[in-house]
Design an enzyme around this catalytic site. Structure first.
Site, PDB file in Angstrom:
ATOM      1  N   HIS A 209       0.842  -1.195   0.000  1.00  0.00           N
ATOM      2  CA  HIS A 209       0.000   0.000   0.000  1.00  0.00           C
ATOM      3  C   HIS A 209       0.879   1.248   0.000  1.00  0.00           C
ATOM      4  O   HIS A 209       2.039   1.212   0.433  1.00  0.00           O
ATOM      5  CB  HIS A 209      -0.897   0.005   1.230  1.00  0.00           C
ATOM      6  CG  HIS A 209      -2.002  -1.002   1.169  1.00  0.00           C
ATOM      7  ND1 HIS A 209      -3.186  -0.809   1.832  1.00  0.00           N
ATOM      8  CD2 HIS A 209      -2.116  -2.187   0.535  1.00  0.00           C
ATOM      9  CE1 HIS A 209      -3.988  -1.838   1.615  1.00  0.00           C
ATOM     10  NE2 HIS A 209      -3.350  -2.697   0.825  1.00  0.00           N
TER      11      HIS A 209
ATOM     12  N   GLU B 159       0.856   4.029   1.799  1.00  0.00           N
ATOM     13  CA  GLU B 159       1.343   4.520   3.087  1.00  0.00           C
ATOM     14  C   GLU B 159       2.487   3.668   3.603  1.00  0.00           C
ATOM     15  O   GLU B 159       3.478   4.200   4.121  1.00  0.00           O
ATOM     16  CB  GLU B 159       0.197   4.536   4.118  1.00  0.00           C
ATOM     17  CG  GLU B 159      -0.909   5.516   3.800  1.00  0.00           C
ATOM     18  CD  GLU B 159      -2.016   4.912   2.929  1.00  0.00           C
ATOM     19  OE1 GLU B 159      -3.095   5.515   2.864  1.00  0.00           O
ATOM     20  OE2 GLU B 159      -1.805   3.845   2.306  1.00  0.00           O
TER      21      GLU B 159
ATOM     22  N   CYS C  22      -6.195   2.613   5.384  1.00  0.00           N
ATOM     23  CA  CYS C  22      -6.923   1.380   5.704  1.00  0.00           C
ATOM     24  C   CYS C  22      -6.435   0.872   7.062  1.00  0.00           C
ATOM     25  O   CYS C  22      -5.446   1.376   7.603  1.00  0.00           O
ATOM     26  CB  CYS C  22      -6.693   0.338   4.610  1.00  0.00           C
ATOM     27  SG  CYS C  22      -5.064  -0.440   4.679  1.00  0.00           S
TER      28      CYS C  22
ATOM     29  N   CYS D 237      -2.658  -0.052   7.086  1.00  0.00           N
ATOM     30  CA  CYS D 237      -1.807   1.141   7.043  1.00  0.00           C
ATOM     31  C   CYS D 237      -1.893   1.921   8.348  1.00  0.00           C
ATOM     32  O   CYS D 237      -0.888   2.468   8.816  1.00  0.00           O
ATOM     33  CB  CYS D 237      -2.191   2.012   5.857  1.00  0.00           C
ATOM     34  SG  CYS D 237      -1.813   1.239   4.271  1.00  0.00           S
TER      35      CYS D 237
END
Length: 155
Positions: A52, A54, A82, A85
């Site tokens: 992801h 992040e 999310c 993250c």
């Protein structure tokens, strides 16, 4: 750069990610007004569900800053982080997180993580993915060794 400019950079990275076979997410880490980490979603491109934006930005910043924590930094993301993250962010400990889109907007685009938030609230035995604690001899040994280690780096 202002917050708006940093967020626009995260959004630009998200748009760029789409054209590069990634998901529509981008993130940056900023320290003292300077970008020290960048990340784009690369889940499908790398076949890695943890890739992801992040997480990538945190990894990039930590490597550049030679630290496992981001005190004194801010994270800017194109979307509300999310649950995965969010966990990474809390472990990294930046001073603040700013995001451009809320989770409902991500859900409307097909990225609904509400079920994960719901699962976190459940006891392990009640979750969709079976999670079972198994007692095994020596399971506590790593924690005992950690607590006895005099030169450990706390996190």
């Amino acid at each position: 750069m202002s917050r708006d400019r940093f967020l626009r950079e995260a959004v630009r990275l998200a748009s760029e990610s789409v054209s590069g076979n990634g998901g529509p997410f981008g993130a940056i880490v900023v320290r003292h007004g300077e970008i020290v980490g960048r990340g784009q979603n690369r889940v499908t491109a790398s076949r890695d569900p943890t890739a992801h934006a992040e997480v990538a930005a945190i990894r990039d910043a930590c490597k550049k800053l030679d630290s496992h924590q981001l005190a004194g930094c801010e994270l800017y993301s194109s979307s509300e982080p999310c649950p995965m993250c969010l966990g990474a962010i809390y472990w990294a400990r930046p001073d603040a997180v700013y995001f451009a889109n809320e989770r409902d907007e991500a859900a409307a685009a097909g990225f609904d993580d509400a079920f994960i938030y719901d699962e976190i609230e459940l006891l392990p035995g009640d979750r969709r993915i079976r999670m079972v604690r198994v007692n095994v001899d020596g399971a506590g040994e790593p924690f005992r060794l950690w607590q006895a280690k005099t030169d450990r780096v706390e996190y």
